[in-house]
Design an enzyme around this catalytic site. Structure first.
Site, PDB file in Angstrom:
ATOM      1  N   GLY A  15      -8.923  -8.920  -4.521  1.00  0.00           N
ATOM      2  CA  GLY A  15      -9.159  -9.386  -6.048  1.00  0.00           C
ATOM      3  C   GLY A  15      -8.534  -9.621  -6.077  1.00  0.00           C
ATOM      4  O   GLY A  15      -7.751 -10.967  -7.429  1.00  0.00           O
ATOM      5  N   ASN A  16      -8.644 -11.626  -4.754  1.00  0.00           N
ATOM      6  CA  ASN A  16      -8.023 -12.699  -5.377  1.00  0.00           C
ATOM      7  C   ASN A  16     -10.026 -13.438  -5.693  1.00  0.00           C
ATOM      8  O   ASN A  16     -10.512 -13.687  -4.925  1.00  0.00           O
ATOM      9  CB  ASN A  16      -7.607 -12.998  -3.717  1.00  0.00           C
ATOM     10  CG  ASN A  16      -7.591 -14.954  -3.718  1.00  0.00           C
ATOM     11  OD1 ASN A  16      -8.570 -15.403  -4.675  1.00  0.00           O
ATOM     12  ND2 ASN A  16      -6.113 -14.627  -3.131  1.00  0.00           N
ATOM     13  N   ASP A  73      -8.087 -11.240   5.500  1.00  0.00           N
ATOM     14  CA  ASP A  73      -6.616 -11.634   5.396  1.00  0.00           C
ATOM     15  C   ASP A  73      -5.833 -13.136   5.577  1.00  0.00           C
ATOM     16  O   ASP A  73      -6.893 -13.500   6.560  1.00  0.00           O
ATOM     17  CB  ASP A  73      -5.511 -10.553   6.463  1.00  0.00           C
ATOM     18  CG  ASP A  73      -4.403 -10.062   5.440  1.00  0.00           C
ATOM     19  OD1 ASP A  73      -4.347 -10.171   4.391  1.00  0.00           O
ATOM     20  OD2 ASP A  73      -3.363 -10.505   6.288  1.00  0.00           O
TER      21      ASP A  73
HETATM   22  P1  IMP Z   1      -3.481 -13.133   1.143  1.00  0.00           P
HETATM   23  O1  IMP Z   1      -4.924 -12.420   2.185  1.00  0.00           O
HETATM   24  O2  IMP Z   1      -5.117 -12.118   0.105  1.00  0.00           O
HETATM   25  O3  IMP Z   1      -2.891 -11.275   1.780  1.00  0.00           O
HETATM   26  O4  IMP Z   1      -3.742 -14.068   1.379  1.00  0.00           O
HETATM   27  C1  IMP Z   1      -2.357 -14.554   1.649  1.00  0.00           C
HETATM   28  C2  IMP Z   1      -1.785 -16.102   0.865  1.00  0.00           C
HETATM   29  O5  IMP Z   1      -2.527 -16.957   1.642  1.00  0.00           O
HETATM   30  C3  IMP Z   1      -2.145 -16.023  -0.946  1.00  0.00           C
HETATM   31  O6  IMP Z   1      -1.119 -16.450  -1.259  1.00  0.00           O
HETATM   32  C4  IMP Z   1      -3.275 -16.690  -0.888  1.00  0.00           C
HETATM   33  O7  IMP Z   1      -3.634 -17.489  -1.744  1.00  0.00           O
HETATM   34  C5  IMP Z   1      -3.163 -17.264   0.644  1.00  0.00           C
HETATM   35  N1  IMP Z   1      -4.842 -18.204   0.661  1.00  0.00           N
HETATM   36  C6  IMP Z   1      -5.254 -17.156   1.478  1.00  0.00           C
HETATM   37  N2  IMP Z   1      -6.235 -18.218   1.563  1.00  0.00           N
HETATM   38  C7  IMP Z   1      -6.522 -19.453   1.498  1.00  0.00           C
HETATM   39  C8  IMP Z   1      -6.544 -20.504   1.153  1.00  0.00           C
HETATM   40  O8  IMP Z   1      -7.848 -20.994   1.861  1.00  0.00           O
HETATM   41  N3  IMP Z   1      -6.024 -21.704   0.631  1.00  0.00           N
HETATM   42  C9  IMP Z   1      -4.701 -21.622  -0.208  1.00  0.00           C
HETATM   43  N4  IMP Z   1      -3.934 -20.450   0.152  1.00  0.00           N
HETATM   44  C10 IMP Z   1      -5.006 -19.316   0.237  1.00  0.00           C
END
Ligand code: IMP
Length: 207
Positions: A15-16, A73
Site C-alpha cells: 500500500g506504499n 518487505d
Molecule cells: P515495509 O517494507 O513496507 O514494511 O517498509 C519498511 C519501512 O522502511 C517503511 O517505513 C518504509 O517507508 C521504509 N522504506 C522501505 N523502502 C525504503 C526505501 O527505499 N527508502 C526509504 N525508506 C524505505
C-alpha cells in the site's frame, strides 16, 4: 506472425505509493499488467525477518486476488543501533518524519555513549529489500534479497524518494537516496539490486 501475447497480471502487494512507483519503473520492460493490491487490504507483518514478511504478504494477496503477486518487505539496519530499526522499520514511529526524527535522536544518543567510552562515531547502515513472488494459488515461487550499504546523515537531505531516503547517504556518489534521480536509485538501491536478481527468474517463470 505470432499473435501478440496477453500481458500477465501481476499484483504488487503493497500500500506504499513510493514502493509501487519504484516497482512500476523496474517492471516496465516485462510483459506484465501491473495491478495494485485490493483497496483497504492490510496483511499483518508478524514475521521475525524481512523475508518472512515478504512471503506472508505475497501469499495472502495472491490468495485474495487469484493473481501472480510480488511482495517486498524492506528495512534499514543501523550498526550503532545493533541493527534497529530493521524488521520494525515501518513501525518505528507513525510517520516518515517521526521515523527519521527518532532514528536521528537514537543514533546521536548511541554515538554520545560511544564517545564516552572513547570510541569513534559510527554511522554505518544497510538497507535490505526482501522480495517474494507467489503464484495465483498463493505458493511462493521466487525469493531474493538485495542490499545497499550506506551512512546515516546528521540531517535530512533532498526532496525526492520516500521513507528514510533523505537520511540515507550512498558514499560512492556523495548523494542521499532522496537526492538521486529515479534511475540511479533503481540501479544502486536495495530494491533495484534485489530486482536485478529477480528479473531473469521472473521472465523464465512468466515468459
Ligand atoms: P515495509 O517494507 O513496507 O514494511 O517498509 C519498511 C519501512 O522502511 C517503511 O517505513 C518504509 O517507508 C521504509 N522504506 C522501505 N523502502 C525504503 C526505501 O527505499 N527508502 C526509504 N525508506 C524505505
Amino acid at each position: 506472425m505470432a499473435p501478440p501475447s496477453t500481458p500477465t497480471p501481476l499484483v504488487i502487494a503493497s500500500g506504499n505509493a513510493g514502493k509501487i512507483r519504484e516497482f512500476a519503473a523496474l517492471l516496465a520492460a516485462l510483459p506484465l499488467e501491473i495491478q495494485p493490491q485490493p483497496e483497504g487490504m492490510e496483511v499483518e507483518e508478524t514475521g521475525t525477518t524481512l523475508a518472512a514478511n515478504a512471503r506472508l504478504k505475497a501469499e495472502a494477496v495472491a490468495r485474495a486476488t487469484g493473481c501472480w503477486t510480488l511482495a517486498d518487505d524492506s528495512g534499514l539496519a543501523v550498526e550503532a543501533l545493533k541493527g534497529a530499526p530493521g524488521v520494525q522499520s515501518a513501525r518505528y514511529a507513525d510517520s516518515d518524519a517521526e521515523r527519521i526524527g527518532r532514528l536521528l535522536r537514537e543514533l546521536a544518543a548511541a554515538n554520545r555513549a560511544r564517545g564516552a567510552e572513547g570510541l569513534p562515531p559510527e554511522r554505518g547502515a544497510r538497507f535490505t529489500a526482501a522480495l517474494a513472488v507467489a503464484d495465483p494459488t498463493g505458493r511462493i515461487r521466487l525469493e531474493v534479497e538485495g542490499h545497499c550499504p550506506g551512512l546515516i546523515l546528521e540531517e535530512p537531505r533532498g526532496g525526492g524518494g520516500f521513507g528514510y531516503d533523505p537520511v540515507f547517504l550512498v558514499p560512492e556518489l556523495g548523494l542521499s537516496f532522496a537526492e538521486m534521480d529515479k534511475a540511479t536509485k533503481g540501479r544502486i538501491g536495495h530494491r533495484g539490486r534485489a530486482f536485478a536478481l529477480l528479473e531473469p527468474k521472473l521472465r523464465a517463470l512468466l515468459g
